[in-house]
Design a protein around this motif. Sequence first.
Motif, PDB file in Angstrom:
ATOM      1  N   VAL A   1       0.837  -1.209   0.000  1.00 53.79           N
ATOM      2  CA  VAL A   1       0.000   0.000   0.000  1.00 53.79           C
ATOM      3  C   VAL A   1       0.867   1.253   0.000  1.00 53.79           C
ATOM      4  N   LEU A   2       1.927   1.258   0.798  1.00 53.52           N
ATOM      5  CA  LEU A   2       2.830   2.415   0.835  1.00 53.52           C
ATOM      6  C   LEU A   2       3.510   2.627  -0.518  1.00 53.52           C
ATOM      7  N   ILE A   3       3.924   1.543  -1.155  1.00 57.84           N
ATOM      8  CA  ILE A   3       4.551   1.659  -2.475  1.00 57.84           C
ATOM      9  C   ILE A   3       3.556   2.219  -3.482  1.00 57.84           C
ATOM     10  N   LEU A   4       2.317   1.733  -3.428  1.00 61.65           N
ATOM     11  CA  LEU A   4       1.287   2.227  -4.345  1.00 61.65           C
ATOM     12  C   LEU A   4       1.050   3.725  -4.159  1.00 61.65           C
ATOM     13  N   LEU A   5       0.979   4.154  -2.908  1.00 58.10           N
ATOM     14  CA  LEU A   5       0.798   5.588  -2.639  1.00 58.10           C
ATOM     15  C   LEU A   5       1.983   6.390  -3.166  1.00 58.10           C
ATOM     16  N   PHE A   6       3.191   5.874  -3.002  1.00 55.95           N
ATOM     17  CA  PHE A   6       4.377   6.572  -3.503  1.00 55.95           C
ATOM     18  C   PHE A   6       4.336   6.694  -5.024  1.00 55.95           C
TER      19      PHE A   6
ATOM     20  N   ASN B   1       0.129   6.691 -13.482  1.00 54.33           N
ATOM     21  CA  ASN B   1      -1.285   6.419 -13.715  1.00 54.33           C
ATOM     22  C   ASN B   1      -1.781   5.321 -12.778  1.00 54.33           C
ATOM     23  N   GLY B   2      -2.994   5.475 -12.232  1.00 54.10           N
ATOM     24  CA  GLY B   2      -3.524   4.540 -11.265  1.00 54.10           C
ATOM     25  C   GLY B   2      -3.630   3.122 -11.786  1.00 54.10           C
ATOM     26  N   PHE B   3      -4.035   2.954 -13.038  1.00 50.96           N
ATOM     27  CA  PHE B   3      -4.161   1.619 -13.632  1.00 50.96           C
ATOM     28  C   PHE B   3      -2.803   0.929 -13.673  1.00 50.96           C
ATOM     29  N   ALA B   4      -1.796   1.630 -14.166  1.00 54.65           N
ATOM     30  CA  ALA B   4      -0.459   1.046 -14.257  1.00 54.65           C
ATOM     31  C   ALA B   4       0.133   0.784 -12.877  1.00 54.65           C
ATOM     32  N   ALA B   5      -0.068   1.717 -11.943  1.00 54.93           N
ATOM     33  CA  ALA B   5       0.489   1.561 -10.601  1.00 54.93           C
ATOM     34  C   ALA B   5      -0.113   0.349  -9.891  1.00 54.93           C
TER      35      ALA B   5
ATOM     36  N   TRP C   1     -11.722   3.307  -5.679  1.00 55.55           N
ATOM     37  CA  TRP C   1     -11.341   3.954  -6.941  1.00 55.55           C
ATOM     38  C   TRP C   1     -12.544   4.553  -7.653  1.00 55.55           C
ATOM     39  N   MET C   2     -13.696   3.906  -7.515  1.00 54.21           N
ATOM     40  CA  MET C   2     -14.911   4.489  -8.080  1.00 54.21           C
ATOM     41  C   MET C   2     -15.226   5.825  -7.401  1.00 54.21           C
ATOM     42  N   PHE C   3     -15.133   5.837  -6.082  1.00 54.15           N
ATOM     43  CA  PHE C   3     -15.361   7.065  -5.320  1.00 54.15           C
ATOM     44  C   PHE C   3     -14.366   8.147  -5.740  1.00 54.15           C
ATOM     45  N   LYS C   4     -13.095   7.773  -5.820  1.00 53.82           N
ATOM     46  CA  LYS C   4     -12.047   8.729  -6.175  1.00 53.82           C
ATOM     47  C   LYS C   4     -12.273   9.328  -7.562  1.00 53.82           C
ATOM     48  N   GLU C   5     -12.569   8.483  -8.538  1.00 52.56           N
ATOM     49  CA  GLU C   5     -12.678   8.962  -9.913  1.00 52.56           C
ATOM     50  C   GLU C   5     -13.934   9.805 -10.128  1.00 52.56           C
ATOM     51  N   TYR C   6     -15.053   9.387  -9.573  1.00 53.91           N
ATOM     52  CA  TYR C   6     -16.290  10.145  -9.757  1.00 53.91           C
ATOM     53  C   TYR C   6     -16.217  11.512  -9.092  1.00 53.91           C
ATOM     54  N   PHE C   7     -15.538  11.584  -7.950  1.00 53.23           N
ATOM     55  CA  PHE C   7     -15.429  12.871  -7.269  1.00 53.23           C
ATOM     56  C   PHE C   7     -14.128  13.586  -7.601  1.00 53.23           C
ATOM     57  N   ASN C   8     -13.363  13.032  -8.562  1.00 51.54           N
ATOM     58  CA  ASN C   8     -12.206  13.733  -9.127  1.00 51.54           C
ATOM     59  C   ASN C   8     -11.205  14.139  -8.051  1.00 51.54           C
ATOM     60  N   LEU C   9     -10.882  13.189  -7.166  1.00 49.94           N
ATOM     61  CA  LEU C   9      -9.997  13.468  -6.044  1.00 49.94           C
ATOM     62  C   LEU C   9      -8.618  12.869  -6.271  1.00 49.94           C
ATOM     63  N   SER C  10      -7.621  13.414  -5.595  1.00 46.54           N
ATOM     64  CA  SER C  10      -6.319  12.767  -5.545  1.00 46.54           C
ATOM     65  C   SER C  10      -6.421  11.552  -4.630  1.00 46.54           C
ATOM     66  N   VAL C  11      -5.433  10.665  -4.687  1.00 40.56           N
ATOM     67  CA  VAL C  11      -5.450   9.475  -3.837  1.00 40.56           C
ATOM     68  C   VAL C  11      -5.462   9.871  -2.358  1.00 40.56           C
ATOM     69  N   ILE C  12      -4.637  10.834  -2.000  1.00 39.11           N
ATOM     70  CA  ILE C  12      -4.555  11.258  -0.595  1.00 39.11           C
ATOM     71  C   ILE C  12      -5.886  11.840  -0.135  1.00 39.11           C
ATOM     72  N   ASP C  13      -6.514  12.673  -0.949  1.00 32.45           N
ATOM     73  CA  ASP C  13      -7.797  13.260  -0.568  1.00 32.45           C
ATOM     74  C   ASP C  13      -8.889  12.191  -0.482  1.00 32.45           C
ATOM     75  N   ALA C  14      -8.833  11.211  -1.375  1.00 32.64           N
ATOM     76  CA  ALA C  14      -9.819  10.131  -1.309  1.00 32.64           C
ATOM     77  C   ALA C  14      -9.658   9.333  -0.022  1.00 32.64           C
TER      78      ALA C  14
END
Length: 443
Positions: A10-15, A23-27, A401-414
């Motif tokens: 999870v930490l690596i993904l956030l980094f 890109n989220g898909f690639a990460a 990820w659905m929540f993040k993308e629909y509300f157009n948030l960064s990962v940290i904000d989500a």
Amino acid sequence: MPLLVVGISVLILLFLMTKLRLNGFAALLLVAVGVALVQGIPTAKIPEVLAGGIGDQIGDTMLTIGLGAMVGRVMGDSGAAQRIADKLLGAFGPRWVQVAMVVTAMLIGVTMFYEVAFVIIVPIAFTIVRVTGKNLLWVGLPMSIALSTMHSFLPPHPGPVAVAATFHASVGLTLFYGLFIAVPAGALIALLWPRLPFVKAMNPSIPEGLVSDRVFEEEEMPGMGWSLSVALFPVVLIAGAAVTDMAVAGSGPLLNFVLFIGSAPIALLLTLLLAIWAFGPRIGRSLSEVSASCSSAARAMAMILLVIGAGGAFKQVLVEGGISDYIKDLTHGWPISPIILAWLIAVILRVALGSATVAVVTASGVVLPLLSGSGVQPELMVLAVSCGSIAFSHVNDPGFWMFKEYFNLSVIDAIKARTTYTTVLAVIGLGGVLALEGIVGSV
């Protein structure tokens, strides 16, 4: 240690996503491959596991999200979404728009999956934001919180129903008890969370392509009857099927037909056909115009679906890596209350695997032997597991990820918005179950 692997991944993904802007898909796919290698999944099998995880996740969500997005865009481009938004604003006023969203979400979300209800209501939320100029999370977050609560706590949603079957609990009584927890808890958090300083500091914009930018005049919009009928059509079909399935024993051609048209993909497909006619030729719009609305919605959904699918791949790698079995062995024999143990195991599995369904099914299997002789009503155990399964939604949860993308948030904000509210809901839910145990246990 498997849980350490989860934490590091999870930490690596956030980094990768926050510092390197990958890109989220690639990460997600990259981290999933890394976890698979560390967990000892044979290299020849890794592509199969990734494909299986993506297929399972997309298979569950693509039809629902895709069709729902098309329905929403057709309603938005015709003015139907604005008609409903104007009616809600007129009934509740701009000051009480959050209450309007909570009431709408709870009524629809009692029987509908989170994803289905979300894609039906979110165009109305987008329209209210555009018309009033309010913060997107101020309007949309109460809706999402209310839907999350209904979906996670109550049957006939899949998690609680699966646990009820394991514990041989009454689905009707579980729903009755659960409403006393879900409604006040969901309403409280839905109205509180947008007012917190760290949430108010976020001001995301509406994602492009999911809602019309046009402001319609009164005479240009369809009537309220047609607008509301199309919006509620899938609700009636899905809710009707759920109630019929619980009330009617056995099987037969009529029941099978009701369940068929009440399945989310078929209900939304029928709704799309109705919307195409009702907000197309019926009001003088050409089919090519309506088709353009559908195409625009599909283009806007492409990256959202890719990211959700990659989240499914990450989740599947964790499951295949044996993390759920490790947690079952770890928690076996813990000398604590069955209700708390059920909740805690569901929380740990949710954090580790991301899938609420896997969390509730596994947790119910672990605590089932403790139920007999404990004196705890099985319906309360169902609620304990279900409440635990909503906690700590984060980057290994496709719903995140659905929540993040629909509300157009960064990962940290989500994470700040969604992970916190799901965790608080889980804790309040546990408190509600323990309180109910004190009440019904003494009756």
